[in-house]
Design a protein around this motif. Structure first.
Motif, PDB file in Angstrom:
ATOM      1  N   ASP A  19      -6.779   7.365   5.820  1.00  0.00           N
ATOM      2  CA  ASP A  19      -5.817   6.280   5.745  1.00  0.00           C
ATOM      3  C   ASP A  19      -4.501   6.790   5.153  1.00  0.00           C
ATOM      4  OD1 ASP A  19      -4.689   3.869   3.791  1.00  0.00           O
ATOM      5  OD2 ASP A  19      -5.348   3.198   5.759  1.00  0.00           O
ATOM      6  N   ARG A  21      -2.065   5.280   3.685  1.00  0.00           N
ATOM      7  CA  ARG A  21      -1.759   4.699   2.372  1.00  0.00           C
ATOM      8  C   ARG A  21      -2.561   5.400   1.282  1.00  0.00           C
ATOM      9  NH1 ARG A  21       1.648   0.512  -0.083  1.00  0.00           N
ATOM     10  NH2 ARG A  21       0.822   0.434  -2.196  1.00  0.00           N
ATOM     11  N   ASP A  22      -3.825   5.650   1.537  1.00  0.00           N
ATOM     12  CA  ASP A  22      -4.646   6.340   0.532  1.00  0.00           C
ATOM     13  C   ASP A  22      -4.109   7.737   0.259  1.00  0.00           C
ATOM     14  OD1 ASP A  22      -6.276   4.124   0.424  1.00  0.00           O
ATOM     15  OD2 ASP A  22      -7.827   4.974   1.741  1.00  0.00           O
ATOM     16  N   THR A  25      -0.913   7.498  -1.737  1.00  0.00           N
ATOM     17  CA  THR A  25      -1.173   7.159  -3.138  1.00  0.00           C
ATOM     18  C   THR A  25      -1.487   8.413  -3.946  1.00  0.00           C
ATOM     19  OG1 THR A  25      -1.970   4.963  -2.508  1.00  0.00           O
ATOM     20  CG2 THR A  25      -2.658   5.811  -4.663  1.00  0.00           C
ATOM     21  N   ARG A 240       6.782  -8.180   4.413  1.00  0.00           N
ATOM     22  CA  ARG A 240       5.499  -7.526   4.115  1.00  0.00           C
ATOM     23  C   ARG A 240       4.329  -8.504   4.114  1.00  0.00           C
ATOM     24  NH1 ARG A 240       6.405  -2.419   3.069  1.00  0.00           N
ATOM     25  NH2 ARG A 240       8.384  -1.725   2.165  1.00  0.00           N
ATOM     26  N   HIS A 246       4.308  -2.545   7.333  1.00  0.00           N
ATOM     27  CA  HIS A 246       3.981  -1.487   6.377  1.00  0.00           C
ATOM     28  C   HIS A 246       4.982  -0.347   6.376  1.00  0.00           C
ATOM     29  CE1 HIS A 246       0.178  -3.368   5.504  1.00  0.00           C
ATOM     30  NE2 HIS A 246      -0.147  -3.370   6.795  1.00  0.00           N
ATOM     31  N   ASP A 298       4.481   1.901  -6.201  1.00  0.00           N
ATOM     32  CA  ASP A 298       4.274   1.141  -4.960  1.00  0.00           C
ATOM     33  C   ASP A 298       5.390   1.417  -3.952  1.00  0.00           C
ATOM     34  OD1 ASP A 298       1.907  -0.030  -5.717  1.00  0.00           O
ATOM     35  OD2 ASP A 298       2.829  -1.921  -6.344  1.00  0.00           O
ATOM     36  N   THR A 301       5.109   4.925  -2.631  1.00  0.00           N
ATOM     37  CA  THR A 301       3.929   5.041  -1.763  1.00  0.00           C
ATOM     38  C   THR A 301       4.206   4.469  -0.382  1.00  0.00           C
ATOM     39  OG1 THR A 301       2.454   4.940  -3.674  1.00  0.00           O
ATOM     40  CG2 THR A 301       1.490   4.426  -1.535  1.00  0.00           C
ATOM     41  N   GLU A 302       4.943   3.355  -0.315  1.00  0.00           N
ATOM     42  CA  GLU A 302       5.294   2.780   0.985  1.00  0.00           C
ATOM     43  C   GLU A 302       6.117   3.759   1.813  1.00  0.00           C
ATOM     44  OE1 GLU A 302       5.286  -1.756  -0.881  1.00  0.00           O
ATOM     45  OE2 GLU A 302       7.166  -0.629  -0.659  1.00  0.00           O
ATOM     46  N   ALA A 305       3.725   6.898   2.749  1.00  0.00           N
ATOM     47  CA  ALA A 305       2.741   6.495   3.759  1.00  0.00           C
ATOM     48  C   ALA A 305       3.384   6.403   5.136  1.00  0.00           C
ATOM     49  CB  ALA A 305       2.112   5.165   3.371  1.00  0.00           C
ATOM     50  N   THR A 306       4.633   5.939   5.192  1.00  0.00           N
ATOM     51  CA  THR A 306       5.339   5.891   6.474  1.00  0.00           C
ATOM     52  C   THR A 306       5.593   7.298   6.999  1.00  0.00           C
ATOM     53  OG1 THR A 306       6.408   3.839   5.752  1.00  0.00           O
ATOM     54  CG2 THR A 306       7.330   4.936   7.687  1.00  0.00           C
ATOM     55  N   ARG A 309       2.446   8.394   8.584  1.00  0.00           N
ATOM     56  CA  ARG A 309       2.200   7.759   9.877  1.00  0.00           C
ATOM     57  C   ARG A 309       3.084   8.358  10.972  1.00  0.00           C
ATOM     58  NH1 ARG A 309       2.122   3.058   6.785  1.00  0.00           N
ATOM     59  NH2 ARG A 309       4.194   2.464   7.533  1.00  0.00           N
TER      60      ARG A 309
END
Length: 712
Positions: A19, A21-22, A25, A240, A246, A298, A301-302, A305-306, A309
């Motif tokens: 994942d 996001r994981d 993090t 959001r 996301h 947070d 992390t957003e 995470a992008t 992706r």
């Protein structure tokens, strides 16, 4: 190839199903506090960066942010759009409004692929090319950067561009939200009630968010009393929480925040493009408890995470030879032809080039490179742009193509006349002016700040000269102080243009008027010429495309807005307003509610063929329409489906676009065309949710918004 650092190890795990996001993090947990805070603004120093920008640096480099070398996090490298890659000698495509007139999402996806490849070739991994604010009023200075006045149409076109771009770079949708005034954009507070906000000004953003856009750029203006860059309702509650998006949010450049600490809490991830307000304020806010480190984590992390992706955009850039490649210039020419709107035609067009001996071309814009505004979308170094006059001369080498900027006497004995009129970057476009200078004075970091200040005399002198002198053409949007462009004060052409049209028509009855503009032009002279063509800012191949259309290529465009008979027929527009209220109705919807006919309705445009609509039947989530070309030549049209909620309990547009399809037909061809429906466009906002009203819906089909017949 897998790389031996933290980010790429995480990316490899994402490839295997982890994942994002994981993984993000864990990467953020491995950062130092300084590294986390450094991900919340641009990576370039403010004062030297500003000086560079003021002296032409906006489109000479990418802007980095959120780079963490120690962990291998590549960060973003920003370059703008939407009419092409602004860094380097790139292809200039027709402006977005022109491409909106094509009503062709597949063409727009292909343009996104081309722009994305050119962006990646100069090292960009991130672009602000998806400009998609609704055209609330055609006097808006940056109207040319969006697609039109209808939410469904804008959403479909912007989603297609996003899809193409994101094959190569991360895309950013902008400006979120209600940013459709230019002169007062740094101060205006735009009020919209819940229905207007969610039914009119946000559906297209939601469409692109749900299509997977990587980022959103907040707007300069306020919405309902809160600056967009720190507007928790927009950035967290809606974007959001309600939409389930996301990605990450960046500010508009330099003046996108007023509260650096509050903006982090409100959901804004990165202050762009420099180390500015946040660099001064955030560390102290964490130390004294005003900013929770968990909130910082947070936001970072957003972002990370992008990146994970979109890990594919950080690979090797496209090969050399991509910028302004022949295939991209050919695509720009195709797009310009597909975008031009034939507004009127008494049969003069298309011209028979073989029957011409003399063609008179009038107007100063015929022989001028005129690709659009001078702001952030300016592809300033596009190679060899083709003017209308050059395009006509190239297409008609055996014809005496004579030109004069203002003397209609040359038209008297010509076989045909082309009058090129309209606007330039001096008339409409991105605007800085005193608003930015005043805002900047309040938001710039202190010169004596130990980390982001400066005492460099060259930097200080550059900024002082730019502020005092207006910056000039070298700056990104004409400089500080007296930048050109801005909102239009009138929807009419200049008196000289209108006079030139009248003079040409007085001496020749074979006159074509080509209008260059970014949105609607009120045309009281429309009955005078034999034909009127809306050319738009047609890109670097626009001159060739104009010749193509005049000599027989199908004009593929349809109006993405209504053109009123008189600008007084539209809602009032004050470019200097301190506050504005946006309601449920504008454009074609406003005219329908007032019972006033448009001079040219939304969706209008003529074909060189004879295309008619036959029977129309709803089949599930689509309408199947019989489309017939009765002509002996191929042609194209845009089939438009409109929905009406019968006996609605609330005020709403009389009819609303719920589907469209671009159709191309061979000579004498008939085809059953399937038009997908998006009936969510008819939903209304009730107590914090979008709901479908319990009422009958009728559908109608037509070739524009004013001439429709029922769907059975």
């Amino acid at each position: 190839m897998e790389r031996n650092d933290d980010f790429w190890s995480a990316a490899a795990r994402v490839d295997r199903g982890a994942d994002p996001r994981d993984e993000a993090t864990q990467l953020v947990a491995a950062m130092t506090e300084d590294e986390r805070l450094g991900c919340l603004d641009g990576d370039l120093p403010f004062w030297s960066g500003l000086a560079e920008m003021m002296t032409g640096g906006y489109n000479t480099r990418t802007f980095p942010a959120a780079v963490v070398d120690r962990l291998g996090i590549p960060g973003l490298h920003f370059a703008d759009g939407p009419r092409g890659c602004v860094v380097g000698p790139a292809t200039t495509f027709p402006v977005s409004m022109a491409r909106g007139a094509s009503f062709d999402p597949e063409l727009e996806r292909r343009i996104g692929l081309a722009i994305g490849a050119e962006l990646r070739s100069v090292g960009a991994t991130f672009t602000g090319a998806v400009c998609m604010n609704l055209l609330h009023h055609p006097a808006w200075g940056r109207a040319q950067e969006t697609y039109g006045e209808d939410p469904h149409h804008v959403g479909e076109m912007a989603a297609a561009l996003t899809e193409g771009l994101q094959e190569h770079v991360m895309a950013c949708m902008k400006h979120f939200a209600l940013n459709s005034m230019e002169n007062a954009r740094f101060s205006v507070d735009v009020t919209a009630d819940e229905r207007a906000l969610h039914e009119v000004y946000l559906p297209h953003f939601r469409r692109v968010a749900e299509a997977g856009v990587a980022s959103a750029m907040s707007a300069y203006n306020q919405v309902n009393g809160a600056w967009c860059g720190e507007n928790e309702e927009l950035l967290i509650d809606i974007l959001r929480n309600e939409w389930g998006w996301h990605g990450f949010v960046i500010t508009d450049f330099i003046a996108g925040l007023r509260d650096p600490v509050g903006s982090v809490v409100a959901g804004c991830n990165i202050e762009m493009p420099f180390r500015q307000q946040r660099a001064v304020a955030l560390a102290d806010a964490v130390d004294d408890g005003r900013l929770d480190p968990a909130v910082v984590a947070d936001r970072v992390t957003e972002v990370v995470a992008t990146f994970l992706r979109f890990r594919h955009v950080f690979g090797p850039p496209a090969s050399d030879g991509v910028l302004a490649a022949p295939r991209h210039r050919a695509l720009a020419r195709e797009a310009a032809v597909a975008s031009m709107v034939l507004a009127t035609n008494d049969g003069l067009l298309p011209l028979d080039g073989g029957a011409l001996s003399t063609l008179a071309v009038l107007g100063p814009l015929a022989d001028r490179v005129n690709l659009g505004d001078a702001g952030s979308s300016n592809v300033r170094h596009t190679p060899d742009p083709v003017t209308p006059l050059a395009g006509l001369r190239a297409a008609l080498p055996e014809v005496d193509v004579v030109h004069h900027p203002a003397d209609a006497a040359i038209a008297a004995d010509a076989d045909a006349v082309v009058v090129v009129v309209g606007y330039t970057r001096l008339d409409e476009g991105e605007y800085l002016g005193d608003g930015l200078a005043q805002t900047l004075a309040a938001l710039a970091p202190p010169l004596d700040h130990p980390e982001v200040g400066t005492d460099d005399p060259e930097v200080l002198a550059t900024i002082e000269r730019a502020v005092a002198g207006g910056g000039g053409e070298a700056s990104p949007a004409g400089g500080l102080g007296s930048a050109p462009g801005g909102d239009r004060r009138s929807l009419r052409l200049a008196a000289a243009d209108e006079g030139l049209i009248e003079a040409a028509c007085a001496v020749n009855d074979r006159v074509v008027v080509a209008v260059i503009a970014g949105s609607a032009v009120v045309m009281p002279w429309l009955d005078g010429p034999s034909a009127t063509l809306i050319q738009w800012y047609a890109g670097s191949e626009g001159g060739h495309a104009l010749a193509d259309v005049l000599l027989g290529a199908e004009p593929g465009g349809r109006l993405p807005f209504a053109v009123p008979v008189d600008e007084a027929d539209l809602p009032p527009f004050d470019p200097d307003a301190a506050a504005a209220t946006y309601g449920l109705l504008h454009g074609q919807w406003w005219l329908d509610a007032e019972g006033v006919s448009a001079a040219l309705p939304f969706g209008h445009g003529l074909s060189y063929a004879d295309i008619r609509l036959g029977s129309a039947e709803r089949r599930g989530d689509a309408v199947v329409v019989e489309v017939i070309n009765a002509a002996d030549r191929p042609g194209s049209t845009v089939v438009q489906v409109y929905g009406t909620v019968v006996e609605s309990a609330v005020t709403r547009p009389a009819r609303r676009l719920v589907g469209f399809a671009k159709v191309r037909l061979a000579a004498k061809e008939a085809s059953a065309v399937t038009v997908p429906l998006d009936l969510s466009q008819l939903d209304i906002r009730v107590e914090g949710a979008m709901v479908t009203e319990d009422a009958e819906v009728t559908l109608a089909v037509g070739l524009d918004a004013a001439a429709v017949h029922p769907v059975h």
